[in-house]
Write a protein that holds these residues in place. Structure first.
Motif, PDB file in Angstrom:
ATOM      1  N   GLY A 145       8.198   9.761 -56.083  1.00  0.00           N
ATOM      2  CA  GLY A 145       8.889  10.265 -54.606  1.00  0.00           C
ATOM      3  C   GLY A 145       9.026   8.864 -54.015  1.00  0.00           C
ATOM      4  N   GLY A 146       9.640   8.355 -53.516  1.00  0.00           N
ATOM      5  CA  GLY A 146      10.269   7.078 -52.752  1.00  0.00           C
ATOM      6  C   GLY A 146      10.587   7.328 -51.249  1.00  0.00           C
ATOM      7  N   ALA A 147       9.594   7.167 -50.619  1.00  0.00           N
ATOM      8  CA  ALA A 147      10.213   7.208 -48.761  1.00  0.00           C
ATOM      9  C   ALA A 147       9.887   5.687 -48.491  1.00  0.00           C
ATOM     10  N   MET A 148      11.570   5.587 -48.091  1.00  0.00           N
ATOM     11  CA  MET A 148      12.184   4.250 -47.912  1.00  0.00           C
ATOM     12  C   MET A 148      12.095   4.082 -46.216  1.00  0.00           C
ATOM     13  N   THR A 149      13.369   5.347 -45.689  1.00  0.00           N
ATOM     14  CA  THR A 149      13.825   5.766 -45.101  1.00  0.00           C
ATOM     15  C   THR A 149      13.043   6.024 -43.717  1.00  0.00           C
ATOM     16  N   ASP A 150      12.955   5.085 -42.662  1.00  0.00           N
ATOM     17  CA  ASP A 150      11.890   5.941 -41.996  1.00  0.00           C
ATOM     18  C   ASP A 150      13.225   6.339 -40.692  1.00  0.00           C
ATOM     19  N   VAL A 151      12.916   7.039 -39.731  1.00  0.00           N
ATOM     20  CA  VAL A 151      13.943   7.957 -38.395  1.00  0.00           C
ATOM     21  C   VAL A 151      14.330   7.451 -37.691  1.00  0.00           C
ATOM     22  N   LYS A 152      13.439   5.974 -37.523  1.00  0.00           N
ATOM     23  CA  LYS A 152      14.183   5.129 -36.964  1.00  0.00           C
ATOM     24  C   LYS A 152      14.891   5.269 -35.472  1.00  0.00           C
ATOM     25  N   GLY A 153      14.664   5.757 -34.853  1.00  0.00           N
ATOM     26  CA  GLY A 153      14.919   5.935 -33.208  1.00  0.00           C
ATOM     27  C   GLY A 153      16.107   5.302 -32.973  1.00  0.00           C
ATOM     28  N   ASP A 154      16.151   4.247 -31.951  1.00  0.00           N
ATOM     29  CA  ASP A 154      17.246   3.603 -31.188  1.00  0.00           C
ATOM     30  C   ASP A 154      17.683   2.523 -32.574  1.00  0.00           C
ATOM     31  N   ARG A 155      18.803   2.589 -33.177  1.00  0.00           N
ATOM     32  CA  ARG A 155      19.222   1.660 -34.237  1.00  0.00           C
ATOM     33  C   ARG A 155      20.025   0.285 -33.835  1.00  0.00           C
ATOM     34  N   SER A 156      19.298  -0.191 -32.535  1.00  0.00           N
ATOM     35  CA  SER A 156      19.458  -1.229 -32.400  1.00  0.00           C
ATOM     36  C   SER A 156      18.610  -1.965 -32.282  1.00  0.00           C
ATOM     37  N   ALA A 186      12.506  10.310 -43.078  1.00  0.00           N
ATOM     38  CA  ALA A 186      13.474  11.081 -43.127  1.00  0.00           C
ATOM     39  C   ALA A 186      13.943  11.164 -44.356  1.00  0.00           C
ATOM     40  N   HIS A 187      15.063  12.687 -44.949  1.00  0.00           N
ATOM     41  CA  HIS A 187      15.576  12.220 -45.733  1.00  0.00           C
ATOM     42  C   HIS A 187      15.719  12.233 -46.666  1.00  0.00           C
ATOM     43  N   GLN A 188      13.689  12.565 -47.462  1.00  0.00           N
ATOM     44  CA  GLN A 188      12.518  12.171 -47.883  1.00  0.00           C
ATOM     45  C   GLN A 188      13.524  13.244 -49.574  1.00  0.00           C
ATOM     46  N   THR A 189      14.454  12.563 -50.417  1.00  0.00           N
ATOM     47  CA  THR A 189      15.062  13.728 -52.003  1.00  0.00           C
ATOM     48  C   THR A 189      13.128  14.118 -52.315  1.00  0.00           C
ATOM     49  N   GLY A 190      13.562  14.588 -53.237  1.00  0.00           N
ATOM     50  CA  GLY A 190      12.498  15.596 -53.917  1.00  0.00           C
ATOM     51  C   GLY A 190      10.377  15.354 -53.153  1.00  0.00           C
ATOM     52  N   MET A 446      27.330   9.649 -49.229  1.00  0.00           N
ATOM     53  CA  MET A 446      28.127   8.966 -48.388  1.00  0.00           C
ATOM     54  C   MET A 446      26.753   7.893 -48.015  1.00  0.00           C
ATOM     55  N   HIS A 447      25.962   8.609 -47.886  1.00  0.00           N
ATOM     56  CA  HIS A 447      24.245   7.784 -47.166  1.00  0.00           C
ATOM     57  C   HIS A 447      23.425   7.766 -48.098  1.00  0.00           C
ATOM     58  N   GLY A 448      23.285   8.272 -48.823  1.00  0.00           N
ATOM     59  CA  GLY A 448      22.029   8.335 -49.711  1.00  0.00           C
ATOM     60  C   GLY A 448      22.285   6.386 -50.323  1.00  0.00           C
TER      61      GLY A 448
HETATM   62  C1  FAD Z   1      20.906  13.785 -49.304  1.00  0.00           C
HETATM   63  C2  FAD Z   1      20.667  12.354 -48.850  1.00  0.00           C
HETATM   64  C3  FAD Z   1      19.330  12.106 -49.534  1.00  0.00           C
HETATM   65  C4  FAD Z   1      18.284  10.896 -49.222  1.00  0.00           C
HETATM   66  N1  FAD Z   1      17.452  10.547 -50.100  1.00  0.00           N
HETATM   67  C5  FAD Z   1      16.709   9.573 -49.705  1.00  0.00           C
HETATM   68  C6  FAD Z   1      15.065   9.470 -50.554  1.00  0.00           C
HETATM   69  O1  FAD Z   1      14.960   9.451 -51.205  1.00  0.00           O
HETATM   70  N2  FAD Z   1      14.522   8.548 -50.065  1.00  0.00           N
HETATM   71  C7  FAD Z   1      14.672   7.036 -48.756  1.00  0.00           C
HETATM   72  O2  FAD Z   1      14.210   7.068 -48.431  1.00  0.00           O
HETATM   73  N3  FAD Z   1      15.838   8.114 -48.398  1.00  0.00           N
HETATM   74  C8  FAD Z   1      17.507   8.453 -48.240  1.00  0.00           C
HETATM   75  N4  FAD Z   1      17.732   8.956 -48.069  1.00  0.00           N
HETATM   76  C9  FAD Z   1      18.504   8.700 -46.423  1.00  0.00           C
HETATM   77  C10 FAD Z   1      19.383   7.097 -46.450  1.00  0.00           C
HETATM   78  O3  FAD Z   1      19.364   6.510 -47.450  1.00  0.00           O
HETATM   79  C11 FAD Z   1      20.001   7.418 -45.020  1.00  0.00           C
HETATM   80  O4  FAD Z   1      21.096   8.220 -44.892  1.00  0.00           O
HETATM   81  C12 FAD Z   1      20.644   5.673 -45.027  1.00  0.00           C
HETATM   82  O5  FAD Z   1      19.941   4.868 -44.722  1.00  0.00           O
HETATM   83  C13 FAD Z   1      21.316   5.691 -43.819  1.00  0.00           C
HETATM   84  O6  FAD Z   1      20.456   6.499 -42.583  1.00  0.00           O
HETATM   85  P1  FAD Z   1      20.430   7.106 -41.417  1.00  0.00           P
HETATM   86  O7  FAD Z   1      20.874   8.293 -42.354  1.00  0.00           O
HETATM   87  O8  FAD Z   1      19.651   7.078 -40.521  1.00  0.00           O
HETATM   88  O9  FAD Z   1      22.064   7.267 -40.920  1.00  0.00           O
HETATM   89  P2  FAD Z   1      21.766   6.018 -39.374  1.00  0.00           P
HETATM   90  O10 FAD Z   1      21.209   5.147 -39.452  1.00  0.00           O
HETATM   91  O11 FAD Z   1      22.127   6.826 -37.837  1.00  0.00           O
HETATM   92  O12 FAD Z   1      23.250   5.945 -39.677  1.00  0.00           O
HETATM   93  C14 FAD Z   1      24.738   6.319 -38.899  1.00  0.00           C
HETATM   94  C15 FAD Z   1      25.490   5.318 -38.795  1.00  0.00           C
HETATM   95  O13 FAD Z   1      25.520   4.544 -37.797  1.00  0.00           O
HETATM   96  C16 FAD Z   1      25.615   2.955 -38.546  1.00  0.00           C
HETATM   97  N5  FAD Z   1      24.091   1.909 -37.760  1.00  0.00           N
HETATM   98  C17 FAD Z   1      23.159   2.463 -38.176  1.00  0.00           C
HETATM   99  N6  FAD Z   1      22.162   1.522 -37.897  1.00  0.00           N
HETATM  100  C18 FAD Z   1      23.200   0.628 -37.450  1.00  0.00           C
HETATM  101  C19 FAD Z   1      22.862  -0.601 -37.115  1.00  0.00           C
HETATM  102  N7  FAD Z   1      21.540  -1.537 -36.748  1.00  0.00           N
HETATM  103  N8  FAD Z   1      24.272  -1.493 -36.337  1.00  0.00           N
HETATM  104  C20 FAD Z   1      25.331  -1.088 -37.029  1.00  0.00           C
HETATM  105  N9  FAD Z   1      25.099   0.490 -37.534  1.00  0.00           N
HETATM  106  C21 FAD Z   1      24.430   0.482 -37.668  1.00  0.00           C
HETATM  107  C22 FAD Z   1      25.431   3.046 -40.097  1.00  0.00           C
HETATM  108  O14 FAD Z   1      25.880   2.541 -40.846  1.00  0.00           O
HETATM  109  C23 FAD Z   1      26.203   4.420 -40.013  1.00  0.00           C
HETATM  110  O15 FAD Z   1      27.681   4.830 -40.122  1.00  0.00           O
HETATM  111  C24 FAD Z   1      18.665  10.046 -48.079  1.00  0.00           C
HETATM  112  C25 FAD Z   1      19.503  10.364 -47.118  1.00  0.00           C
HETATM  113  C26 FAD Z   1      20.505  11.774 -47.319  1.00  0.00           C
HETATM  114  C27 FAD Z   1      21.588  11.891 -46.865  1.00  0.00           C
END
Ligand code: FAD
Ligand code: SF4
Length: 506
Positions: A145-156, A186-190, A446-448
């Motif tokens: 599995g590949g765990a990249m996406t952090d929960v990220k808190g305040d995106r700014s 977050a969102h860790q596929t498989g 949309m988001h993956g």
């Molecule tokens: C079904 C599914 C499977 C996934 N599987 C994996 C996986 O296996 N491993 C993994 O690591 N990740 C996985 N992801 C994560 C995916 O890469 C993220 O969902 C994606 O990067 C968006 O991050 P977020 O969900 O935190 O959304 P948010 O970061 O909250 O984004 C929401 C909106 O805010 C905007 N936004 C966010 N930050 C900023 C900023 N700084 N400036 C301007 N706009 C901003 C975005 O463009 C978007 O429109 C998966 C996601 C989904 C939905």
């Protein structure tokens, strides 16, 4: 002993010490959980396909000298990269959902070239460690599995600017044997269906984020890991018994949140430790691979187009011109996604490490299309399906002796088509556009691999406007100023498109 097929893979997941919460309770054995099992079946299919069509879903690895599952293979030429896409479309067709293994494949390949370049600059040992790890997983035939996406808190804010430092995974302790990490992905596929998890940073990092620049492999059942299972629309239908209401009872995707609490990574499994300046290289190469991996959705699109054509047939409208035209439109959109993805793979080039990387511009175009076209394909599927797709009574009503015969009579379609077939195909359309697999077909699209804006940023970076302005001005006979002559934007895109020599070499 290596895992040889889907059935052995399913057995390999039993009796592990995973701490998984679902509906507020600990899961005893995920393999037997009716809500989790369809996602395991989807991964099992990646093993079976490697046996059924070895050319498509496996490859000869020069690292181990054995034939390995393509999801564990380091792409050694353009053909390997292209075959990843072909395999992904096929698996999408066979499962109608996310089969969960591409994140691991794309992570291994992007790490392969990135660790090589870190070592080249800093004289570190990451590439050799990674190769040893890949050899092990190829020999045992495991899921990564590949765990990249952090929960990220305040995106700014950057990782080190967050009020709570754990909102991005980071090193909290270290000793002579390795490092300890805390945070959540977050969102860790498989992830629950994996044997190993590759932990990676989620974004470009700066000096002050050094502790967040950590890449390492951890067993999925490592001490300190908690999984909280993500629920999906209509997911409890697979717990009701019966297989009709689920729409696709056998296969589904899986996402969970992974929480790391002081999880140990030994030195030999660390592939980046503090080299913050390489985080963007890793993330960009990963997303480049992964954004064209989304041709997986064209396999799902094939299923949905087939379901739409079937319901039109069952309803007696398959020869109506607007229905035919809608099926053409769906196909056009689906193939447009595939075209960009496979073209990106065909434009692959050799990295310094020797593996092959696909084209970034076309990968971003592919993924950007994926953020839009499946929604339109889904809309057309619902148009063709009719309102019954959302108003149909349950399987239990079909089985009830009072209501069953009434439903069979009043929900029949074209003569000769059993009512149940009509119901089944409508449930599949519901499953893919509103139910469990709408996660995989729509919102994951949309988001993956990054939300739509992430692709627009990459496209903007590489669109070479100055170069294009020059082309226009030259033909319009507008003389260039000295300053204009000096500006030449850097991008490999056109260089590669016109570089026939490089393509021949491969
Ligand atoms: C079904 C599914 C499977 C996934 N599987 C994996 C996986 O296996 N491993 C993994 O690591 N990740 C996985 N992801 C994560 C995916 O890469 C993220 O969902 C994606 O990067 C968006 O991050 P977020 O969900 O935190 O959304 P948010 O970061 O909250 O984004 C929401 C909106 O805010 C905007 N936004 C966010 N930050 C900023 C900023 N700084 N400036 C301007 N706009 C901003 C975005 O463009 C978007 O429109 C998966 C996601 C989904 C939905
Ligand atoms: S969304 Fe597609 S590319 Fe990503 S893991 Fe699932 S099947 Fe593979």
């Amino acid at each position: 002993m290596p895992i040889n097929n889907g059935a052995e893979y399913i057995e390999s997941l039993r009796n592990r010490n995973l701490k998984i919460y679902l509906f507020g309770e600990l899961v005893k054995e995920p393999v037997d959980h009716p809500m989790i099992r369809p996602s395991i079946n989807a991964v099992a299919k990646t093993y079976d396909l490697a046996n059924e069509d070895s050319e498509l879903a496996s490859a000869e690895s020069s690292l181990t000298g054995i034939r390995v599952n393509r999801f564990l293979h380091i792409a050694e030429n353009t053909h390997d990269v292209v075959n990843q896409n072909r395999m992904q479309r096929k698996l999408g067709q066979l499962t109608g959902t996310c089969f969960q293994r591409c994140v691991g494949m794309d992570a291994l390949n992007s790490l392969y070239s990135t660790t090589f370049e870190i070592d080249e600059k800093n004289n570190t040992q990451y590439h050799k460690r990674l190769k040893d790890f890949i050899k092990q997983i190829q020999q045992e035939n495991l899921v990564i599995g590949g765990a990249m996406t952090d929960v990220k808190g305040d995106r700014s804010l950057s990782p080190s600017q967050q009020e709570d430092p754990d909102l991005f995974v980071h090193i909290v302790n270290r000793d002579e044997k390795g490092v300890y990490i805390t945070g959540a992905k977050a969102h860790q596929t498989g992830c629950i269906n994996s044997h190993w998890i590759l932990v990676m940073p989620t974004m470009r990092l700066r000096k002050e984020d050094k502790d967040y620049a950590i890449v390492g492999a951890v067993p999925a059942d490592a001490t300190g890991i908690t999984y909280i299972y993500g629920r999906q629309s209509c997911d409890t239908r697979s717990m009701e018994g019966g297989d009709l209401d689920a729409g696709n009872a056998k296969y589904s995707g899986q996402e969970a949140m992974i929480i790391f609490d002081n999880v140990f990574i030994p030195n030999e499994l660390i592939f980046m430790d503090g080299e913050y300046e390489f985080a963007s290289m890793l993330v960009e190469r990963f997303t480049c691979y992964h954004r064209r991996s989304y041709v997986c959705k064209t396999g799902l699109g094939d299923v949905l187009i087939g379901a739409s054509a079937s319901i039109a047939d069952y309803n007696g409208v398959s020869n109506v011109s607007h229905i035919k035209d809608k099926l053409v439109e769906m196909t056009h959109l689906n193939e447009t996604i595939f075209a960009a993805g496979i073209a990106s793979s065909y434009q692959s080039y050799k990295t310094k490490s020797g593996n092959f990387q696909n084209d970034d511009m076309l990968a971003n175009v592919c993924k950007h299309n994926v953020t839009r076209f499946p929604y339109e394909i889904g809309r057309l599927a619902q148009d063709i399906a009719g309102g019954l797709v959302v108003t149909m009574p349950s399987e239990k009503d079909f089985k009830n002796p009072n209501t069953g015969p009434l439903l069979k009579k009043y929900l029949q379609g074209r003569k000769g088509v059993p009512t149940e077939n009509r119901v089944r195909v409508l449930r599949l359309i519901e499953n893919m556009t509103l139910g469990r697999n709408a996660v995989g077909y729509l919102t994951e699209s949309m988001h993956g691999a990054g939300s739509p804006q992430a692709q627009r940023i990459q496209i903007a970076r590489q669109m070479q406007l100055e170069y294009k302005k020059k082309l226009a001005r030259k033909l319009a006979n507008i003389p260039e100023t000295e300053a204009e002559e000096l500006t030449r934007e850097q991008s490999d895109y056109f260089d590669r498109i016109f570089s026939i020599k490089d393509n021949k070499k491969q």
